[in-house]
Design a protein around this motif. Structure first.
Motif: not given
Length: 159
Positions: A119-141
């Motif tokens: 199981x992931x640590x609770x603080x990593x539950x929302x961390x998802x590569x798809x969402x991170x790619x979306x943040x990066x593709x829109x210029x986010x940090x």
């Protein structure tokens, strides 16, 4: 017998959640291959060479970890490196259902290979590569979701 595991994924990009699963699993295994699944017909966000470089940087001081590329079935890669275990991280119940189905199919094809879920640590539950790619593709940090020690400028869309 040496306990060998593989941690398969696209790792596009490799996140703090992935890193946490690997670090927490290391005491269980003598060798852990991080297997980047490669599909020549599929477009990746980050080139596979960059992903390999980043993961190698994260685990530069960990001799039990080796990063490899593989195109094909995960169980075939297991046979190539004599791995008895497939490591997977579980964030949510939907992850579990998906991973359970794959694990059962792998078990049917190769009964000697076991799937191990952390199981992931609770603080990593929302961390998802798809969402991170979306943040990066829109210029986010997205740096707070990426492992320490990596050059965050390489994660920019022009990097």
């Amino acid at each position: 017998m040496e306990r060998i595991a593989i941690f398969p994924g696209s790792f596009d990009p490799f996140t703090i959640g992935h890193e946490s699963v690997v670090r927490r699993a290391l005491p269980m295994f003598d060798k852990l291959y991080i297997m980047i699944g490669y599909n020549a017909n599929k477009k990746s966000f980050f080139p596979v060479e960059k992903r390999m470089k980043w993961i190698n940087q994260v685990f530069a001081n960990e001799p039990k970890v080796e990063v490899r590329l593989h195109e094909g079935l995960t169980v075939d890669f297991c046979k190539t490196v004599n791995a008895q275990y497939i490591l997977r991280g579980i964030r949510t119940s939907s992850d579990f259902e998906y991973e359970r189905a794959i694990a059962q199919m792998n078990k049917k094809m190769h009964p000697d290979i076991e799937s191990v879920f952390l199981l992931t640590l609770p603080e990593h539950t929302p961390v998802n590569a798809t969402i991170i790619r979306d943040i990066i593709s829109h210029g986010g940090d997205a740096s707070m979701f990426l492992p320490e020690g990596l050059d965050k400028n390489e994660f920019k869309i022009n990097g």
